[in-house]
Design a protein around this motif. Structure first.
Motif, PDB file in Angstrom:
ATOM      1  N   PRO A 140       5.388  -2.823   2.686  1.00  0.00           N
ATOM      2  CA  PRO A 140       4.643  -3.942   2.535  1.00  0.00           C
ATOM      3  C   PRO A 140       3.542  -4.030   3.979  1.00  0.00           C
ATOM      4  O   PRO A 140       3.816  -3.932   5.332  1.00  0.00           O
ATOM      5  CB  PRO A 140       6.069  -4.649   2.666  1.00  0.00           C
ATOM      6  CG  PRO A 140       7.155  -4.032   3.517  1.00  0.00           C
ATOM      7  CD  PRO A 140       6.659  -2.635   3.354  1.00  0.00           C
ATOM      8  N   LEU A 141       2.606  -5.065   3.078  1.00  0.00           N
ATOM      9  CA  LEU A 141       1.613  -6.108   3.991  1.00  0.00           C
ATOM     10  C   LEU A 141       1.813  -7.319   4.800  1.00  0.00           C
ATOM     11  O   LEU A 141       1.683  -7.431   5.461  1.00  0.00           O
ATOM     12  CB  LEU A 141       0.756  -5.404   4.022  1.00  0.00           C
ATOM     13  CG  LEU A 141       0.119  -4.166   3.405  1.00  0.00           C
ATOM     14  CD1 LEU A 141      -1.410  -4.247   2.986  1.00  0.00           C
ATOM     15  CD2 LEU A 141       0.128  -3.366   4.363  1.00  0.00           C
ATOM     16  N   VAL A 145      -4.724   2.935  -7.799  1.00  0.00           N
ATOM     17  CA  VAL A 145      -5.358   1.830  -7.323  1.00  0.00           C
ATOM     18  C   VAL A 145      -4.990   2.110  -5.443  1.00  0.00           C
ATOM     19  O   VAL A 145      -4.280   2.823  -5.471  1.00  0.00           O
ATOM     20  CB  VAL A 145      -3.930   0.546  -7.398  1.00  0.00           C
ATOM     21  CG1 VAL A 145      -4.877   0.131  -9.558  1.00  0.00           C
ATOM     22  CG2 VAL A 145      -2.818   0.750  -7.368  1.00  0.00           C
ATOM     23  N   ASP A 146      -5.534   1.559  -4.511  1.00  0.00           N
ATOM     24  CA  ASP A 146      -6.022   0.955  -3.844  1.00  0.00           C
ATOM     25  C   ASP A 146      -4.592   0.208  -2.886  1.00  0.00           C
ATOM     26  O   ASP A 146      -3.495   0.302  -2.208  1.00  0.00           O
ATOM     27  CB  ASP A 146      -6.510   0.648  -3.251  1.00  0.00           C
ATOM     28  CG  ASP A 146      -8.255   1.346  -3.955  1.00  0.00           C
ATOM     29  OD1 ASP A 146      -7.910   2.755  -3.417  1.00  0.00           O
ATOM     30  OD2 ASP A 146      -9.622   0.930  -3.688  1.00  0.00           O
ATOM     31  N   VAL A 186       0.600  -1.386   0.001  1.00  0.00           N
ATOM     32  CA  VAL A 186       0.427   0.077  -0.344  1.00  0.00           C
ATOM     33  C   VAL A 186       0.872   1.184   0.319  1.00  0.00           C
ATOM     34  O   VAL A 186       2.287   0.877   0.040  1.00  0.00           O
ATOM     35  CB  VAL A 186      -1.003  -0.032   1.237  1.00  0.00           C
ATOM     36  CG1 VAL A 186      -1.723  -1.036   0.877  1.00  0.00           C
ATOM     37  CG2 VAL A 186      -0.072  -0.009   2.247  1.00  0.00           C
ATOM     38  N   ARG A 187       0.448   2.642  -0.791  1.00  0.00           N
ATOM     39  CA  ARG A 187       0.700   3.887  -0.429  1.00  0.00           C
ATOM     40  C   ARG A 187       2.044   3.808   1.761  1.00  0.00           C
ATOM     41  O   ARG A 187       0.822   3.497   2.667  1.00  0.00           O
ATOM     42  CB  ARG A 187       0.142   4.697  -0.829  1.00  0.00           C
ATOM     43  CG  ARG A 187      -0.012   5.130  -1.441  1.00  0.00           C
ATOM     44  CD  ARG A 187      -0.512   6.228  -2.473  1.00  0.00           C
ATOM     45  NE  ARG A 187      -2.432   6.404  -1.299  1.00  0.00           N
ATOM     46  CZ  ARG A 187      -3.082   5.590  -2.183  1.00  0.00           C
ATOM     47  NH1 ARG A 187      -3.038   4.664  -3.065  1.00  0.00           N
ATOM     48  NH2 ARG A 187      -3.882   5.902  -1.836  1.00  0.00           N
ATOM     49  N   ALA A 188       3.028   4.912   1.201  1.00  0.00           N
ATOM     50  CA  ALA A 188       3.394   5.298   2.601  1.00  0.00           C
ATOM     51  C   ALA A 188       2.434   5.417   3.354  1.00  0.00           C
ATOM     52  O   ALA A 188       2.452   5.902   4.680  1.00  0.00           O
ATOM     53  CB  ALA A 188       4.723   5.844   2.379  1.00  0.00           C
ATOM     54  N   LEU A 190       0.110   3.163  -7.574  1.00  0.00           N
ATOM     55  CA  LEU A 190      -0.436   2.830  -6.141  1.00  0.00           C
ATOM     56  C   LEU A 190       0.324   3.868  -5.486  1.00  0.00           C
ATOM     57  O   LEU A 190      -0.567   4.861  -4.896  1.00  0.00           O
ATOM     58  CB  LEU A 190       0.585   1.426  -5.363  1.00  0.00           C
ATOM     59  CG  LEU A 190       0.434   1.209  -3.984  1.00  0.00           C
ATOM     60  CD1 LEU A 190      -1.170   1.526  -3.923  1.00  0.00           C
ATOM     61  CD2 LEU A 190       1.435   0.770  -3.916  1.00  0.00           C
ATOM     62  N   ILE A 191       1.193   4.407  -6.107  1.00  0.00           N
ATOM     63  CA  ILE A 191       1.789   6.127  -4.840  1.00  0.00           C
ATOM     64  C   ILE A 191       1.044   7.419  -5.925  1.00  0.00           C
ATOM     65  O   ILE A 191       0.888   7.962  -4.710  1.00  0.00           O
ATOM     66  CB  ILE A 191       3.604   5.487  -5.995  1.00  0.00           C
ATOM     67  CG1 ILE A 191       4.643   4.914  -4.989  1.00  0.00           C
ATOM     68  CG2 ILE A 191       3.626   6.947  -5.561  1.00  0.00           C
ATOM     69  CD1 ILE A 191       5.401   4.643  -5.536  1.00  0.00           C
TER      70      ILE A 191
END
Length: 321
Positions: free
Chosen positions: A214-215, A195-196, A128-130, A190-191
């Motif tokens: 990272p998740l 996109v989510d 995901v984004r930071a 993404l950034i």
């Protein structure tokens, strides 16, 4: 028959037999066909590999790039070459896995080739984004169940897309998937908010370190390089025991089926150098590596990819019938 007798007589006159003629292999430069354009990671690895194996064989190995055409043109150029060990193929996930599984192609990786080495590899992770309010995989699951998130991948049917599909199946999720051509383009999307969430490779973090987080690692087969790129990040199976997650991204070398066994054995011996720490130290940062050597071991590796991706592609309606 007369020509065969004349050839045998000629060899005898020179004090040679068919066996000694093979023993002379290689006696001229070898071509290594690469189905990617020059300058990318696949090309860089091919040239480093060619240099190392060339030193073992004692003849030059010339890299020839044949990009485009869904990798079929490059692959067929090897199928159409003589089975004499002078044309090698750098196989990859598209040429030996995804493309043959998803469309009818004029070759069979298992019937038309003898793969004998695998090295370059990769695994996938969910990002995901930071600045995203989602900080953990558990928070992601809650968000994904509350609303349909937009998922960025490189191409439909490619390993990142298949990782996303497998995760969705395991946890009962649905995504709106957007294919953005390449993994870096997916992360850029993404950034930029296109996109989510996005699936990239584990090493992707190195190019976007302060812009994404990272998740989860989408591969339960933990490898040493996981901790190198994403220290402390769990795999799906470590976060939720019993849930499946697998990735098949490998590349290596093969020759055309029908190549004499003596030549295949010489190539296997020569590529043993690719398993040394000295060789692996020459690979650029961000290239992950898992040395698999010999026809049986590499054949098993290829079969594991077919077993992993066939049911996922079938569920998407993408498996070639």
């Amino acid at each position: 028959m007369r020509l065969l007798k004349l050839a045998a007589a000629g060899l005898a006159a020179l004090g040679l037999t068919a066996g000694t003629a093979l023993a002379a292999y290689p006696e001229k430069p070898i071509t290594l066909v690469v189905s990617f354009a020059a300058g990318g990671n696949a090309d860089v690895v091919a040239r480093i590999t060619a240099e190392a194996v060339s030193a073992e064989l004692g003849v030059p190995i010339n890299v020839v790039n044949k990009p485009g055409g869904a990798h079929i043109h490059a692959t067929m150029s090897v199928v159409e070459a003589p089975a004499d060990g002078y044309t090698l193929f750098q196989w990859s996930p598209p040429s030996f896995m995804v493309v043959p599984l998803t469309r009818k192609v004029p070759y069979s990786p298992s019937e038309d080739f003898i793969p004998f080495y695998a090295g370059q590899t990769a695994s996938n992770a969910l990002y995901v984004r930071a600045d995203s309010p989602i900080n953990t995989f558990e928070e992601f699951l809650e968000a994904a169940k509350a609303e349909k998130l937009t998922m960025g991948v490189n191409n439909l049917g490619a390993p990142p897309n298949l990782s996303a599909v497998q995760m969705a199946s395991e946890f009962g999720l649905e995504f709106k998937t957007i294919a953005l051509k390449t993994v870096p383009a997916s992360i850029t999307g993404l950034i930029g908010g296109q996109v989510d969430v996005a699936v990239g490779q584990i090493a992707t973090i190195n190019a976007f370190k302060d812009q994404i987080k990272p998740l989860i690692i989408l591969d339960n087969n933990r490898q040493p390089f996981f901790e190198q790129h994403l220290p402390g990040v769990r795999t799906i199976g470590e976060a939720v025991p019993g849930k499946a997650a697998g990735v098949w991204v490998h590349g290596g070398l093969a020759v055309k089926a029908g190549t004499p066994q003596e030549i295949v054995d010489k190539l296997i011996d020569a590529t043993a150098v690719l398993g040394t720490e000295a060789f692996q130290a020459t690979l650029p940062p961000g290239i992950d590596y898992r040395f698999v050597h010999g026809t049986e071991a590499v054949g098993d590796l290829l079969q594991s990819g077919i077993d992993l991706y066939s049911p996922i592609l079938d569920g998407l309606g993408l498996l070639a019938k």
